[in-house]
Scaffold this active site. Structure first.
Site, PDB file in Angstrom:
ATOM      1  CG  ASP A 197      27.184  57.652   3.405  1.00  0.00           C
ATOM      2  OD1 ASP A 197      26.216  56.895   3.293  1.00  0.00           O
ATOM      3  OD2 ASP A 197      27.592  58.089   4.493  1.00  0.00           O
TER       4      ASP A 197
ATOM      5  CE  LYS B  16      28.714  50.997  -0.163  1.00  0.00           C
ATOM      6  NZ  LYS B  16      29.048  52.256   0.501  1.00  0.00           N
TER       7      LYS B  16
ATOM      8  CG  HIS C 294      23.292  51.075  -0.909  1.00  0.00           C
ATOM      9  ND1 HIS C 294      23.586  49.749  -0.996  1.00  0.00           N
ATOM     10  CD2 HIS C 294      24.218  51.598  -0.069  1.00  0.00           C
ATOM     11  CE1 HIS C 294      24.649  49.474  -0.252  1.00  0.00           C
ATOM     12  NE2 HIS C 294      25.035  50.587   0.341  1.00  0.00           N
TER      13      HIS C 294
ATOM     14  CD  GLN D 165      27.117  49.489   6.626  1.00  0.00           C
ATOM     15  OE1 GLN D 165      27.447  48.335   6.607  1.00  0.00           O
ATOM     16  NE2 GLN D 165      25.852  49.854   6.524  1.00  0.00           N
TER      17      GLN D 165
HETATM   18  P1  IMP Z   1      26.073  51.297  13.081  1.00  0.00           P
HETATM   19  O1  IMP Z   1      26.429  50.585  11.810  1.00  0.00           O
HETATM   20  O2  IMP Z   1      24.659  51.826  13.073  1.00  0.00           O
HETATM   21  O3  IMP Z   1      26.394  50.515  14.301  1.00  0.00           O
HETATM   22  O4  IMP Z   1      26.997  52.613  13.164  1.00  0.00           O
HETATM   23  C1  IMP Z   1      28.404  52.522  13.330  1.00  0.00           C
HETATM   24  C2  IMP Z   1      29.101  53.596  12.530  1.00  0.00           C
HETATM   25  O5  IMP Z   1      28.980  53.321  11.141  1.00  0.00           O
HETATM   26  C3  IMP Z   1      28.513  55.002  12.723  1.00  0.00           C
HETATM   27  O6  IMP Z   1      29.569  55.935  12.640  1.00  0.00           O
HETATM   28  C4  IMP Z   1      27.591  55.166  11.532  1.00  0.00           C
HETATM   29  O7  IMP Z   1      27.390  56.515  11.191  1.00  0.00           O
HETATM   30  C5  IMP Z   1      28.393  54.437  10.469  1.00  0.00           C
HETATM   31  N1  IMP Z   1      27.549  53.893   9.401  1.00  0.00           N
HETATM   32  C6  IMP Z   1      26.728  52.843   9.446  1.00  0.00           C
HETATM   33  N2  IMP Z   1      26.140  52.634   8.265  1.00  0.00           N
HETATM   34  C7  IMP Z   1      26.617  53.579   7.437  1.00  0.00           C
HETATM   35  C8  IMP Z   1      26.416  53.849   6.044  1.00  0.00           C
HETATM   36  O8  IMP Z   1      25.681  53.178   5.324  1.00  0.00           O
HETATM   37  N3  IMP Z   1      27.083  54.930   5.556  1.00  0.00           N
HETATM   38  C9  IMP Z   1      27.950  55.662   6.313  1.00  0.00           C
HETATM   39  N4  IMP Z   1      28.175  55.426   7.606  1.00  0.00           N
HETATM   40  C10 IMP Z   1      27.526  54.387   8.156  1.00  0.00           C
END
Ligand code: IMP
Length: 437
Positions: free
Chosen positions: A13, A16, A41, A225
């Site tokens: 976040d 990007k 995004h 991410q």
């Molecule tokens: P997952 O990717 O859904 O498995 O989540 C794993 C961790 O990554 C969690 O803490 C989510 O909140 C974080 N996460 C996944 N995608 C994003 C993103 O695009 N921005 C911020 N945090 C993310």
């Protein structure tokens, strides 16, 4: 910019989407190489807000090739929803400007169910996933029981692969999670129908991107991410399931590592995190809430309030370091307007032990206390400023102090969500030296 990597340098976040959208103007090809619809995004063009989860942020520029590489975990439903949503808003999206790798792994209904159910079992160790099936899909990829997009395009082949996968997943859903089983034929029908709709977009994207690069096209790699969520180098196990930095590109896009010429990190002027896991410079209580309100820090994918805190120079040195960043872009600087004093993390302490660098070899960073240096804030609105010299003196001092503490040049500042709300910085010899390291 022949082949440039843009990655998140914090916990995601970082803004990007806006930066990629802006840089896409000068690129020919924009490539996503990891993650999936867990990303969100946000791009604002002429007052119109677009939130992209899977499709590269270059899609809003006509004439660019947008690629979803083999390393992305693709939910066909989300992909088609996003294509439809963009088309309804007049954005041209078809098999000529959007390509999807035949080798990308598919997120099925069972991945989403298991993602959500597994979180319930983790108790205090819950990750706070987005619930989009990302972890279970990558787990199946590694366990070699996943299905790729190409596997869905031939029905009998898809049936046999899905039968094998569902046999195990149904046992898990029913016996471990107490959930109803999924019906093979129903799932097959659903996903092969979706795959048929994906077909016009599908191809060997690795070959296409390599060919474009060799023909002199400029390629931009869009990380999703952030580097602190990288499965290898992040705050494991509180990470996502892919390589979110420059490290994900060769495997996830089929693009040779040695062809990547530049790496640019993106980070906020402060720091946020969604989900669980350590965040040393997090501010609880009133200060955290104040940053959240000022920055409208709510997740683009799940709507969850983001945890907020101060920029952590050690964490930044760590992520920019292991990604070999040449420079970085500081976003959301306007959000800090009005804070009387702005702390920046410059060290860590745990009992009698102090750390001057990110303690990568430690078991965890949960118990670290941050040592801060405080910088005076500014009160002027900076969202309409377009040249560095016009920024308030204290704001420039903040930027330059952070740059010195982080040790990598800041090449641009972002002061609002619109495409043109940026302030480029002129390279200075001292900053260039820092970047060359
Ligand atoms: P997952 O990717 O859904 O498995 O989540 C794993 C961790 O990554 C969690 O803490 C989510 O909140 C974080 N996460 C996944 N995608 C994003 C993103 O695009 N921005 C911020 N945090 C993310």
């Amino acid at each position: 910019m022949p082949a440039v990597s843009v990655f998140g340098a914090q916990w995601g976040d970082e803004g990007k989407g806006k930066i990629i959208d802006r840089m896409a103007g000068e690129a020919d090809v924009v490539v996503r190489y990891q993650g999936g619809a867990n990303a969100g995004h946000t791009v604002v063009v002429a007052g119109q807000k677009y939130v992209l989860h899977l499709i590269p942020s270059g899609i809003l520029h006509p004439g660019k090739l947008n690629v979803i590489g083999n390393g992305v975990a693709v939910d066909p439903l989300k992909f088609l929803e996003e294509v439809d949503g963009l088309r309804q808003r007049g954005v041209r999206v078809d098999g000529t400007n959007l390509r999807l790798s035949a080798g990308a792994h598919v997120i099925f209904e069972h991945h989403k169910r298991i993602d959500q159910a597994a979180e319930r079992w983790r108790g205090d160790g819950r990750i706070g996933t987005t619930g989009r099936g990302i972890g279970p899909c990558y787990a199946d990829k590694a366990a070699r029981i996943g299905l790729r997009v190409s596997d869905l395009l031939e029905r009998e082949h898809a049936r046999s692969r899905l039968r094998a996968a569902l046999a195990e997943k149904n046992a898990l859903l029913r016996q471990v999670h107490g959930e109803p089983e999924l019906d093979l034929e129903q799932q097959l029908e659903c996903y092969t129908t979706l795959a048929h709709k994906l077909e016009p977009f599908v191809g060997d994207t690795g070959a296409q991107v390599r060919e474009a690069y060799q023909a002199g096209r400029r390629v931009l790699f869009e990380g999703a991410q952030g580097a602190m969520l990288d499965i290898d180098h992040g705050t494991y196990p509180f990470v996502t399931s892919s390589n979110t930095g420059v490290d994900g590109i060769p495997a996830g896009a089929g693009f040779p590592a040695r062809w990547i010429e530049r790496a640019i990190g993106i980070a906020k002027a402060y720091c946020t995190r969604v989900g669980e896991g350590p965040f040393p410079s997090e501010q609880h209580g009133e200060l955290g809430a104040r940053i959240r309100t000022a920055g409208n820090e709510f997740g683009a994918t799940t709507g969850r309030p983001r945890r907020c805190g101060w920029l952590d120079a050690l964490q930044m040195r760590y992520t920019l370091g292991w990604n070999g960043a040449d420079s970085w872009i500081m976003t959301n600087l306007d959000v800090l307007t009005g804070f009387e004093s702005i702390p920046v993390g410059i060290g860590y302490r745990a009992g009698a032990q102090s750390y001057a660098g990110y303690p990568g070899a430690r078991v965890g960073i949960e118990d670290l206390e941050v040592v801060y240096e405080e910088f005076p804030g500014w009160s002027e609105d900076i969202s309409a400023v377009r040249s560095y010299e016009e920024l308030p003196r204290r704001c420039r001092e903040y930027v330059e102090s952070v740059e010195r503490l982080v040790g990598v040049p800041i090449e641009m500042l972002s002061v609002g969500p619109e495409r043109d709300q940026v302030i480029p910085r002129r390279p200075s010899p001292a900053r260039a030296r820092a970047g060359a390291r």
